[in-house]
Write an enzyme that holds these catalytic residues in place. Structure first.
Site, PDB file in Angstrom:
ATOM      1  N   LYS A 150      -8.168  -3.776 -14.413  1.00 17.45           N
ATOM      2  CA  LYS A 150      -8.786  -4.057 -12.974  1.00 17.45           C
ATOM      3  C   LYS A 150      -8.912  -2.502 -12.336  1.00 17.45           C
ATOM      4  O   LYS A 150      -9.915  -1.963 -11.769  1.00 17.45           O
ATOM      5  CB  LYS A 150      -8.126  -4.975 -11.958  1.00 17.45           C
ATOM      6  CG  LYS A 150      -9.004  -4.842 -10.489  1.00 17.45           C
ATOM      7  CD  LYS A 150      -8.212  -5.747  -9.705  1.00 17.45           C
ATOM      8  CE  LYS A 150      -8.705  -5.722  -8.126  1.00 17.45           C
ATOM      9  NZ  LYS A 150      -8.049  -6.186  -7.165  1.00 17.45           N
ATOM     10  N   ASP A 162      -9.827   1.722   4.018  1.00 14.76           N
ATOM     11  CA  ASP A 162     -10.197   0.415   4.440  1.00 14.76           C
ATOM     12  C   ASP A 162     -11.386  -0.246   3.302  1.00 14.76           C
ATOM     13  O   ASP A 162     -11.970   0.462   2.383  1.00 14.76           O
ATOM     14  CB  ASP A 162     -11.293   0.489   5.612  1.00 14.76           C
ATOM     15  CG  ASP A 162     -11.510  -0.700   6.287  1.00 14.76           C
ATOM     16  OD1 ASP A 162     -10.379  -1.272   6.778  1.00 14.76           O
ATOM     17  OD2 ASP A 162     -12.595  -0.938   6.696  1.00 14.76           O
ATOM     18  N   ARG A 170     -10.791   0.384  -5.438  1.00 16.45           N
ATOM     19  CA  ARG A 170      -9.769   1.109  -5.374  1.00 16.45           C
ATOM     20  C   ARG A 170      -9.355   2.245  -6.046  1.00 16.45           C
ATOM     21  O   ARG A 170      -8.932   3.248  -5.678  1.00 16.45           O
ATOM     22  CB  ARG A 170      -8.590   0.090  -5.128  1.00 16.45           C
ATOM     23  CG  ARG A 170      -7.344   0.767  -4.149  1.00 16.45           C
ATOM     24  CD  ARG A 170      -6.493  -0.035  -3.547  1.00 16.45           C
ATOM     25  NE  ARG A 170      -7.267  -1.022  -2.470  1.00 16.45           N
ATOM     26  CZ  ARG A 170      -7.703  -2.201  -2.846  1.00 16.45           C
ATOM     27  NH1 ARG A 170      -7.513  -2.926  -3.958  1.00 16.45           N
ATOM     28  NH2 ARG A 170      -8.441  -3.002  -1.801  1.00 16.45           N
ATOM     29  N   PHE A 173      -5.583 -10.325  -6.075  1.00 16.51           N
ATOM     30  CA  PHE A 173      -5.187 -10.918  -4.323  1.00 16.51           C
ATOM     31  C   PHE A 173      -6.492 -11.189  -3.901  1.00 16.51           C
ATOM     32  O   PHE A 173      -7.673 -10.703  -4.519  1.00 16.51           O
ATOM     33  CB  PHE A 173      -4.260  -9.873  -3.795  1.00 16.51           C
ATOM     34  CG  PHE A 173      -5.042  -8.623  -3.264  1.00 16.51           C
ATOM     35  CD1 PHE A 173      -5.189  -7.593  -4.283  1.00 16.51           C
ATOM     36  CD2 PHE A 173      -5.778  -8.448  -2.157  1.00 16.51           C
ATOM     37  CE1 PHE A 173      -5.736  -6.614  -3.945  1.00 16.51           C
ATOM     38  CE2 PHE A 173      -6.210  -7.474  -1.777  1.00 16.51           C
ATOM     39  CZ  PHE A 173      -6.478  -6.304  -2.709  1.00 16.51           C
ATOM     40  N   GLY A 174      -6.338 -11.762  -2.733  1.00 21.86           N
ATOM     41  CA  GLY A 174      -7.776 -11.915  -1.935  1.00 21.86           C
ATOM     42  C   GLY A 174      -8.783 -12.617  -2.543  1.00 21.86           C
ATOM     43  O   GLY A 174      -8.609 -13.580  -3.124  1.00 21.86           O
ATOM     44  N   TYR A 175      -9.916 -12.072  -2.791  1.00 26.25           N
ATOM     45  CA  TYR A 175     -11.273 -12.403  -3.201  1.00 26.25           C
ATOM     46  C   TYR A 175     -11.526 -12.308  -4.751  1.00 26.25           C
ATOM     47  O   TYR A 175     -12.457 -12.372  -5.066  1.00 26.25           O
ATOM     48  CB  TYR A 175     -12.387 -12.097  -2.373  1.00 26.25           C
ATOM     49  CG  TYR A 175     -12.413 -12.070  -0.854  1.00 26.25           C
ATOM     50  CD1 TYR A 175     -12.404 -13.420  -0.366  1.00 26.25           C
ATOM     51  CD2 TYR A 175     -12.041 -11.124  -0.242  1.00 26.25           C
ATOM     52  CE1 TYR A 175     -12.582 -13.617   1.025  1.00 26.25           C
ATOM     53  CE2 TYR A 175     -12.053 -11.435   1.409  1.00 26.25           C
ATOM     54  CZ  TYR A 175     -12.314 -12.475   1.696  1.00 26.25           C
ATOM     55  OH  TYR A 175     -12.168 -12.661   3.020  1.00 26.25           O
ATOM     56  N   LYS A 218       0.831  -1.342  -0.005  1.00 22.67           N
ATOM     57  CA  LYS A 218       0.158  -0.009  -0.156  1.00 22.67           C
ATOM     58  C   LYS A 218       0.856   1.299   0.149  1.00 22.67           C
ATOM     59  O   LYS A 218       0.559   2.178  -0.880  1.00 22.67           O
ATOM     60  CB  LYS A 218      -0.818  -0.105   1.258  1.00 22.67           C
ATOM     61  CG  LYS A 218      -2.047  -0.805   1.211  1.00 22.67           C
ATOM     62  CD  LYS A 218      -3.216  -0.687   2.194  1.00 22.67           C
ATOM     63  CE  LYS A 218      -4.090  -1.654   2.057  1.00 22.67           C
ATOM     64  NZ  LYS A 218      -5.247  -1.443   3.107  1.00 22.67           N
TER      65      LYS A 218
HETATM   66  P1  IMP Z   1      -7.907  -3.829   4.307  1.00 26.68           P
HETATM   67  O1  IMP Z   1      -8.539  -2.795   3.379  1.00 26.68           O
HETATM   68  O2  IMP Z   1      -6.222  -3.647   4.389  1.00 26.68           O
HETATM   69  O3  IMP Z   1      -8.380  -3.699   5.653  1.00 26.68           O
HETATM   70  O4  IMP Z   1      -8.372  -5.438   3.922  1.00 26.68           O
HETATM   71  C1  IMP Z   1      -9.288  -5.600   3.006  1.00 26.68           C
HETATM   72  C2  IMP Z   1      -9.304  -6.971   2.983  1.00 26.68           C
HETATM   73  O5  IMP Z   1     -10.708  -6.983   1.887  1.00 26.68           O
HETATM   74  C3  IMP Z   1      -8.448  -7.599   2.060  1.00 26.68           C
HETATM   75  O6  IMP Z   1      -7.447  -8.288   2.942  1.00 26.68           O
HETATM   76  C4  IMP Z   1      -8.955  -8.612   1.142  1.00 26.68           C
HETATM   77  O7  IMP Z   1      -9.487  -9.671   1.641  1.00 26.68           O
HETATM   78  C5  IMP Z   1     -10.261  -7.862   0.789  1.00 26.68           C
HETATM   79  N1  IMP Z   1     -10.354  -7.046  -0.754  1.00 26.68           N
HETATM   80  C6  IMP Z   1     -10.102  -5.611  -0.453  1.00 26.68           C
HETATM   81  N2  IMP Z   1      -9.982  -5.477  -1.798  1.00 26.68           N
HETATM   82  C7  IMP Z   1      -9.825  -6.295  -2.561  1.00 26.68           C
HETATM   83  C8  IMP Z   1      -9.598  -6.678  -3.965  1.00 26.68           C
HETATM   84  O8  IMP Z   1      -9.326  -5.590  -4.879  1.00 26.68           O
HETATM   85  N3  IMP Z   1      -9.395  -7.875  -4.395  1.00 26.68           N
HETATM   86  C9  IMP Z   1      -9.721  -8.901  -3.458  1.00 26.68           C
HETATM   87  N4  IMP Z   1      -9.795  -8.751  -2.366  1.00 26.68           N
HETATM   88  C10 IMP Z   1      -9.922  -7.537  -1.775  1.00 26.68           C
END
Ligand code: IMP
Length: 193
Positions: free
Chosen positions: A171, A69, A177, A148-150, A13
């Site tokens: 994306k 967030d 974001r 990443f993530g979901y 980040k």
């Molecule tokens: P934070 O914003 O760092 O608190 O984390 C948000 C969480 O939401 C991440 O760890 C992912 O699990 C999920 N997330 C947020 N944005 C994305 C994305 O663009 N792709 C996939 N997962 C996301």
């Protein structure tokens, strides 16, 4: 140079914000430079949690502060994992988390979901929140290895590819974001005039 403090110690980040803000003349700082305690994220919305993090840093340093967030909200699961997205099924990897979410939706008629990102900025003028939302639905299988993530289970509205099958620039053009970030940059550009 104007100082700006990013309320995160996540190096990815920090790098992304640095790449956006340094060309605009900001000296970008992050939490690794100061001693701090993470505030309790006890807000009920993405915006509230982003503000809680930004306020803590603003009061601690007096510098313009940014915090974000984000997360995935699934209608069939009454908005879960939502603000708990990062902590959902803690200790498991995303392949497992994504499999579980697909399983929890096996009988769902409504697969709609959305990613939300809230970026809070606190400066001498006060508190601001820039929000972006990417609407879509949960796929029936895990697909793609970008992002990443979901991302591998999220089909952005009108697409038959998951957001993990999109190139980073594709994306970014539509993501929660990307949208929130463009609003933040528009505000800072206006301020800098
Ligand atoms: P934070 O914003 O760092 O608190 O984390 C948000 C969480 O939401 C991440 O760890 C992912 O699990 C999920 N997330 C947020 N944005 C994305 C994305 O663009 N792709 C996939 N997962 C996301």
């Amino acid at each position: 140079m104007k100082d700006i403090m990013i309320a995160t110690s996540n190096p990815n980040k920090v790098r992304e914000y640095r790449e956006m803000l340094e060309p605009m003349g900001y000296a970008v700082h992050d939490l690794s430079e100061i001693e701090h305690e993470d505030p309790e994220e006890n807000g009920k919305t993405f915006a509230e949690n982003a503000l809680i993090k930004a306020r803590a840093v603003y009061h601690h340093t007096g510098m313009t502060a940014i915090a974000d967030d984000s997360g995935l909200s699934i209608d069939h699961l009454k908005g879960q994992p939502g603000i708990h997205s990062a902590r959902y099924l803690a200790g498991h990897d995303y392949t497992y988390k994504n499999k579980m979410l697909i399983r929890r939706l096996r009988n769902a008629t409504d697969r709609s979901a959305r990613f939300t990102c809230a970026i809070a900025l606190i400066d001498q003028k006060g508190e601001h929140v820039f929000e972006g939302v990417m609407e879509g639905s949960i796929s029936r299988e895990i697909r793609g290895d970008h992002g990443f993530g979901y991302d591998p289970i999220f089909l952005p509205e009108g697409m038959n590819r998951t957001s993990a099958e999109l190139l980073p620039e594709e994306k970014n053009a539509i993501s929660h974001r990307g949208q929130a970030t463009r609003k933040l940059l528009a505000y800072l550009q206006e301020e800098g005039k």
